[in-house]
Motif scaffolding. Structure first.
Motif, short mmCIF file in Angstrom:
data_model
loop_
_atom_site.label_atom_id
_atom_site.label_comp_id
_atom_site.label_asym_id
_atom_site.label_seq_id
_atom_site.Cartn_x
_atom_site.Cartn_y
_atom_site.Cartn_z
N ILE A 20 47.20 7.76 6.23
CA ILE A 20 46.63 6.61 6.92
C ILE A 20 46.40 5.47 5.94
O ILE A 20 46.73 4.30 6.21
CB ILE A 20 45.32 6.98 7.63
CG1 ILE A 20 45.58 8.01 8.73
CG2 ILE A 20 44.66 5.73 8.23
CD1 ILE A 20 44.33 8.49 9.43
N ARG A 21 45.86 5.79 4.76
CA ARG A 21 45.58 4.74 3.77
C ARG A 21 46.88 4.13 3.24
O ARG A 21 46.95 2.93 2.99
CB ARG A 21 44.73 5.30 2.64
CG ARG A 21 43.34 5.68 3.12
CD ARG A 21 42.52 6.34 2.03
NE ARG A 21 41.25 6.82 2.57
CZ ARG A 21 40.37 7.54 1.89
NH1 ARG A 21 40.62 7.86 0.63
NH2 ARG A 21 39.24 7.94 2.46
N SER A 35 39.84 -4.61 12.80
CA SER A 35 40.13 -4.72 14.24
C SER A 35 41.61 -5.02 14.50
O SER A 35 42.20 -4.49 15.43
CB SER A 35 39.25 -5.80 14.87
OG SER A 35 39.43 -7.04 14.22
N SER A 36 42.22 -5.85 13.66
CA SER A 36 43.62 -6.18 13.88
C SER A 36 44.55 -5.02 13.50
O SER A 36 45.64 -4.89 14.03
CB SER A 36 44.01 -7.43 13.07
OG SER A 36 43.96 -7.19 11.68
N LEU A 37 44.08 -4.17 12.58
CA LEU A 37 44.90 -3.04 12.13
C LEU A 37 44.77 -1.82 13.02
O LEU A 37 45.68 -1.00 13.09
CB LEU A 37 44.51 -2.66 10.70
CG LEU A 37 44.91 -3.64 9.60
CD1 LEU A 37 44.18 -3.30 8.32
CD2 LEU A 37 46.41 -3.58 9.38
N ALA A 38 43.64 -1.69 13.70
CA ALA A 38 43.36 -0.47 14.47
C ALA A 38 44.45 -0.15 15.48
O ALA A 38 44.93 0.99 15.55
CB ALA A 38 42.00 -0.62 15.17
N ALA A 39 44.88 -1.15 16.24
CA ALA A 39 45.91 -0.90 17.25
C ALA A 39 47.25 -0.57 16.61
O ALA A 39 48.00 0.28 17.10
CB ALA A 39 46.06 -2.14 18.15
N GLN A 43 44.38 4.04 15.25
CA GLN A 43 43.13 4.65 14.84
C GLN A 43 41.95 3.79 15.31
O GLN A 43 42.09 2.57 15.47
CB GLN A 43 43.07 4.78 13.31
CG GLN A 43 44.14 5.68 12.71
CD GLN A 43 43.89 7.15 13.01
OE1 GLN A 43 42.73 7.58 13.17
NE2 GLN A 43 44.95 7.92 13.10
N PRO A 44 40.77 4.40 15.55
CA PRO A 44 39.59 3.61 15.93
C PRO A 44 39.22 2.62 14.82
O PRO A 44 39.43 2.91 13.64
CB PRO A 44 38.50 4.68 16.10
CG PRO A 44 39.23 5.96 16.30
CD PRO A 44 40.49 5.85 15.51
N VAL A 48 39.28 2.98 10.65
CA VAL A 48 40.09 2.08 9.83
C VAL A 48 39.22 1.37 8.82
O VAL A 48 39.57 1.24 7.64
CB VAL A 48 40.84 1.06 10.71
CG1 VAL A 48 41.48 -0.03 9.85
CG2 VAL A 48 41.90 1.76 11.55
N ASN A 49 38.06 0.93 9.25
CA ASN A 49 37.14 0.22 8.37
C ASN A 49 36.69 1.11 7.21
O ASN A 49 36.58 0.65 6.06
CB ASN A 49 35.92 -0.26 9.16
CG ASN A 49 35.09 -1.24 8.37
OD1 ASN A 49 35.58 -2.25 7.88
ND2 ASN A 49 33.80 -0.94 8.23
N TYR A 50 36.48 2.39 7.50
CA TYR A 50 36.09 3.34 6.45
C TYR A 50 37.20 3.45 5.40
O TYR A 50 36.94 3.38 4.19
CB TYR A 50 35.80 4.71 7.07
CG TYR A 50 35.76 5.83 6.06
CD1 TYR A 50 34.66 5.98 5.21
CD2 TYR A 50 36.82 6.73 5.94
CE1 TYR A 50 34.62 6.99 4.27
CE2 TYR A 50 36.79 7.74 5.00
CZ TYR A 50 35.70 7.87 4.17
OH TYR A 50 35.66 8.87 3.22
N HIS A 51 38.43 3.60 5.86
CA HIS A 51 39.56 3.72 4.93
C HIS A 51 39.75 2.44 4.12
O HIS A 51 40.05 2.48 2.92
CB HIS A 51 40.84 4.05 5.69
CG HIS A 51 40.89 5.45 6.22
ND1 HIS A 51 40.73 6.55 5.41
CD2 HIS A 51 41.09 5.92 7.48
CE1 HIS A 51 40.83 7.65 6.15
NE2 HIS A 51 41.05 7.29 7.41
#
Length: 222
Positions: A20-21, A35-39, A43-44, A48-51
């Motif tokens: 994922i990273r 938010s733009s990367l999640a879709a 991934q939620p 995504v923010n955690y990674h």
């Protein structure tokens, strides 16, 4: 953003090996937010923010800007490079050492020399970046197609003599203010582009290896 960056820290190297990273790093060649990367990565946003924070913590992402959206702040990030190379320094305990078994005809020795090249150039780039300077380097990349194994051996001998002659001509142990440079010349089979080419190359390599193990009087060119 750099074209290529070298990862020297073991923890940072480990962070990039997570699928994922690695995908997020690839997506963030262009600036983006959680938010733009999640879709795009399926991934939620929270995950995504955690990674993203982990990648940023290891210096693989940089903050471009912060945008105010309602009652929250959106952080826009970008990868520090468009591609990465992991230095053998990140695995120092098992880093290859070409000095252990130097053999100009060994593919594994060539790999060890190449690993040292990545490590040393990575160290130079890191130091030069901190100092705001550039590293003086030179590289030559080309391809030659040999008709026979005999031609390949002759090429290697001529190349050795030519490079050795140049080194002897320009090497100066006594000059004040001089700087040593490392010279590495490598020759290896090109990687085939198709499956059929790969099979043919594997058969050729096997034949050449077998021929090289025969006594000189028993060798025949194919």
């Amino acid at each position: 953003m750099w074209e290529v960056a070298v990862i020297e820290d073991a923890a940072a190297a480990g962070a990039t090996l997570d699928p994922i990273r690695a995908r997020l790093l690839a997506e963030l060649v262009q600036p983006g937010s959680a938010s733009s990367l999640a879709a795009r990565v399926g991934q939620p946003r929270q995950k995504v923010n955690y990674h993203l924070r982990e990648l940023e913590r290891h210096g693989l992402l940089e903050l471009i800007e912060e945008r105010r959206r309602g009652n929250m702040t959106e952080r826009v990030l970008q990868a520090t490079a468009s591609s990465y190379v992991i230095s053998p320094a990140a695995l120092a305990a098992v880093e290859p050492d070409p000095a252990r078994s130097p053999d100009r005809l060994s593919a594994r020795w060539l790999l060890a020399v190449g690993a040292g090249l990545v490590r040393d150039v990575g160290t130079l780039i890191t130091g030069a970046t901190k100092a705001g300077k550039q590293v003086a380097t030179y590289a030559l990349d080309g391809e030659v197609r040999f008709a026979t194994a005999h031609d390949r051996a002759a090429f290697a001998e001529e190349l050795t003599n030519a490079v050795s002659g140049l080194v002897a001509k320009y090497h100066d142990e006594k000059v004040a203010g001089g700087r040593a440079y490392r010279v590495i010349v490598a020759v290896h089979p090109s990687i085939p582009q198709t499956a059929s080419d790969a099979i043919r190359a594997a058969k050729t390599a096997a034949t050449e290896t077998a021929a090289s193990e025969l006594p000189a009087n028993d060798r025949k060119e194919s």
